[in-house]
Design a protein around this motif. Structure first.
Motif, PDB file in Angstrom:
ATOM      1  N   UNK A 191       0.830  -1.210   0.000  1.00  0.00           N
ATOM      2  CA  UNK A 191       0.000   0.000   0.000  1.00  0.00           C
ATOM      3  C   UNK A 191       0.865   1.260   0.000  1.00  0.00           C
ATOM      4  N   UNK A 192       1.897   1.267   0.848  1.00  0.00           N
ATOM      5  CA  UNK A 192       2.796   2.414   0.908  1.00  0.00           C
ATOM      6  C   UNK A 192       3.499   2.612  -0.437  1.00  0.00           C
ATOM      7  N   UNK A 193       3.950   1.515  -1.025  1.00  0.00           N
ATOM      8  CA  UNK A 193       4.619   1.588  -2.328  1.00  0.00           C
ATOM      9  C   UNK A 193       3.680   2.147  -3.388  1.00  0.00           C
ATOM     10  N   UNK A 194       2.426   1.717  -3.345  1.00  0.00           N
ATOM     11  CA  UNK A 194       1.442   2.194  -4.312  1.00  0.00           C
ATOM     12  C   UNK A 194       1.241   3.700  -4.188  1.00  0.00           C
ATOM     13  N   UNK A 195       1.130   4.171  -2.950  1.00  0.00           N
ATOM     14  CA  UNK A 195       0.923   5.599  -2.711  1.00  0.00           C
ATOM     15  C   UNK A 195       2.141   6.411  -3.151  1.00  0.00           C
ATOM     16  N   UNK A 196       3.334   5.918  -2.810  1.00  0.00           N
ATOM     17  CA  UNK A 196       4.555   6.678  -3.101  1.00  0.00           C
ATOM     18  C   UNK A 196       4.911   6.693  -4.582  1.00  0.00           C
ATOM     19  N   UNK A 197       4.625   5.594  -5.263  1.00  0.00           N
ATOM     20  CA  UNK A 197       5.082   5.455  -6.644  1.00  0.00           C
ATOM     21  C   UNK A 197       4.022   5.718  -7.702  1.00  0.00           C
ATOM     22  N   UNK A 198       2.838   5.182  -7.491  1.00  0.00           N
ATOM     23  CA  UNK A 198       1.875   5.176  -8.588  1.00  0.00           C
ATOM     24  C   UNK A 198       1.281   6.555  -8.859  1.00  0.00           C
ATOM     25  N   UNK A 199       1.029   7.326  -7.794  1.00  0.00           N
ATOM     26  CA  UNK A 199       0.445   8.640  -7.995  1.00  0.00           C
ATOM     27  C   UNK A 199       1.273   9.535  -8.891  1.00  0.00           C
ATOM     28  N   UNK A 200       2.544   9.780  -8.535  1.00  0.00           N
ATOM     29  CA  UNK A 200       3.380  10.621  -9.404  1.00  0.00           C
ATOM     30  C   UNK A 200       3.601  10.026 -10.790  1.00  0.00           C
ATOM     31  N   UNK A 201       3.786   8.692 -10.863  1.00  0.00           N
ATOM     32  CA  UNK A 201       4.040   8.066 -12.156  1.00  0.00           C
ATOM     33  C   UNK A 201       2.819   8.175 -13.067  1.00  0.00           C
ATOM     34  N   UNK A 202       1.633   8.153 -12.475  1.00  0.00           N
ATOM     35  CA  UNK A 202       0.384   8.245 -13.245  1.00  0.00           C
ATOM     36  C   UNK A 202       0.424   9.448 -14.180  1.00  0.00           C
ATOM     37  N   UNK A 203       0.828  10.578 -13.642  1.00  0.00           N
ATOM     38  CA  UNK A 203       0.786  11.815 -14.438  1.00  0.00           C
ATOM     39  C   UNK A 203       2.084  12.078 -15.196  1.00  0.00           C
ATOM     40  N   UNK A 232      13.271  12.880 -13.296  1.00  0.00           N
ATOM     41  CA  UNK A 232      13.377  13.441 -11.947  1.00  0.00           C
ATOM     42  C   UNK A 232      12.321  12.836 -11.039  1.00  0.00           C
ATOM     43  N   UNK A 233      11.089  12.738 -11.539  1.00  0.00           N
ATOM     44  CA  UNK A 233      10.005  12.166 -10.738  1.00  0.00           C
ATOM     45  C   UNK A 233      10.289  10.701 -10.418  1.00  0.00           C
ATOM     46  N   UNK A 234      10.745   9.958 -11.415  1.00  0.00           N
ATOM     47  CA  UNK A 234      11.097   8.560 -11.187  1.00  0.00           C
ATOM     48  C   UNK A 234      12.178   8.430 -10.119  1.00  0.00           C
ATOM     49  N   UNK A 235      13.190   9.277 -10.213  1.00  0.00           N
ATOM     50  CA  UNK A 235      14.299   9.234  -9.270  1.00  0.00           C
ATOM     51  C   UNK A 235      13.833   9.575  -7.854  1.00  0.00           C
ATOM     52  N   UNK A 236      13.065  10.630  -7.707  1.00  0.00           N
ATOM     53  CA  UNK A 236      12.623  11.060  -6.383  1.00  0.00           C
ATOM     54  C   UNK A 236      11.684  10.037  -5.742  1.00  0.00           C
ATOM     55  N   UNK A 237      10.723   9.540  -6.519  1.00  0.00           N
ATOM     56  CA  UNK A 237       9.785   8.564  -5.959  1.00  0.00           C
ATOM     57  C   UNK A 237      10.501   7.265  -5.607  1.00  0.00           C
ATOM     58  N   UNK A 238      11.441   6.861  -6.443  1.00  0.00           N
ATOM     59  CA  UNK A 238      12.188   5.638  -6.166  1.00  0.00           C
ATOM     60  C   UNK A 238      13.068   5.800  -4.936  1.00  0.00           C
ATOM     61  N   UNK A 239      13.679   6.978  -4.776  1.00  0.00           N
ATOM     62  CA  UNK A 239      14.530   7.229  -3.611  1.00  0.00           C
ATOM     63  C   UNK A 239      13.727   7.186  -2.319  1.00  0.00           C
ATOM     64  N   UNK A 240      12.611   7.892  -2.294  1.00  0.00           N
ATOM     65  CA  UNK A 240      11.769   7.920  -1.090  1.00  0.00           C
ATOM     66  C   UNK A 240      11.211   6.538  -0.791  1.00  0.00           C
ATOM     67  N   UNK A 241      10.765   5.847  -1.829  1.00  0.00           N
ATOM     68  CA  UNK A 241      10.206   4.508  -1.642  1.00  0.00           C
ATOM     69  C   UNK A 241      11.254   3.550  -1.093  1.00  0.00           C
TER      70      UNK A 241
END
Length: 263
Positions: A191-203, A232-241
């Protein structure tokens, strides 16, 4: 509840040692490079880089998280841990990967047999019934549960200073002794991974505003993934995740083993 308590411990550990973001960023860079190189010759380079660099960085990262968490060891050294556990994590990752390929192949073959065989599946001549759907669903759940048995191999190797076989056995032991908690951990992590990754990647990555658009983008192979904003979005979301979920993995493992010791 150990599932939520461990996540709180992970957040506190990251707060105590914000430099954990550095190895998380290294792992994120490898992940992004693997994503954008899909379908090209560079994918071989990124795959080799991931194979050789990830065990070293992950070992150091786990040692630092264990150092920062409540009840963990102290005076951990990132580079010393990376050197000491590199071969253990490398060998263990290869062995676990091989085992999962074999188990996955068996489960897939069983699922295909239920659906009428490979010829029927490849030819699109499959008749779905409630029974076949239920059986395939059960096989998928079984495969997921089997994968959980090896989820804690790396923390077991680094936190408890174990070799490959012992660390794999320890991971299986922790899962079987804390089965319901581990399932809860896996679901919450997802669930946490979905929230952190999918939202930003969606757009930004999929460049889609509907579910159908996302599906089409995935099937097309991440269109626009090389655009600067998307990278940048991929990098940031992947880092936080990576930072949160890998810290969570270590803290949950520590909580389960401490609870077993106290009990």
């Amino acid at each position: 509840m150990v599932v939520l308590q461990s996540f709180s411990t992970a957040l506190q550990s990251v707060g105590r040692r914000p430099t954990l973001a550095v190895p998380a960023a290294v792992l994120a860079t490898i992940s992004v490079a693997s994503t954008v190189s899909q379908g090209s010759l560079w994918s071989l380079v990124t795959s080799l880089l991931s194979l050789l660099v990830t065990p070293f960085v992950m070992a150091g990262f786990i040692a630092l998280v264990d150092d920062a968490r409540t009840g963990g060891r102290r005076d951990a050294d990132f580079f010393a841990a990376g050197r000491h556990y590199f071969l253990t994590l490398l060998g263990g990752n290869l062995l676990v990967g091989l085992v999962m390929v074999v188990i996955g192949g068996i489960i897939v073959a069983a699922g295909v047999a239920v659906l009428g065989g490979f010829a029927a599946v490849l030819g699109g001549d499959v008749t779905l019934t409630p029974v076949t759907v239920a059986i395939v669903g059960v096989l998928a759940v079984v495969g997921w549960l089997v994968s959980l048995l090896f989820r804690f191999f790396a923390p077991a190797a680094v936190v408890e200073d174990r070799r490959v076989g012992s660390a794999i056995g320890r991971s299986v032991e922790v899962v079987t002794d804390n089965f319901l908690a581990v399932v809860g951990f896996a679901l919450f992590s997802g669930l946490v991974s979905l929230v952190l990754n999918f939202g930003p990647m969606w757009y930004f990555v999929f460049d889609a505003t509907t579910v159908d658009g996302v599906v089409a983008a995935v099937q097309a192979g991440y269109p626009g993934a090389t655009a600067p904003v998307a990278l940048v979005v991929l990098f940031l979301t992947s880092t936080v995740s990576t930072l949160l979920l890998q810290s969570y993995l270590v803290c949950f493992f520590g909580a389960c083993t401490r609870r077993a010791h106290d009990g």
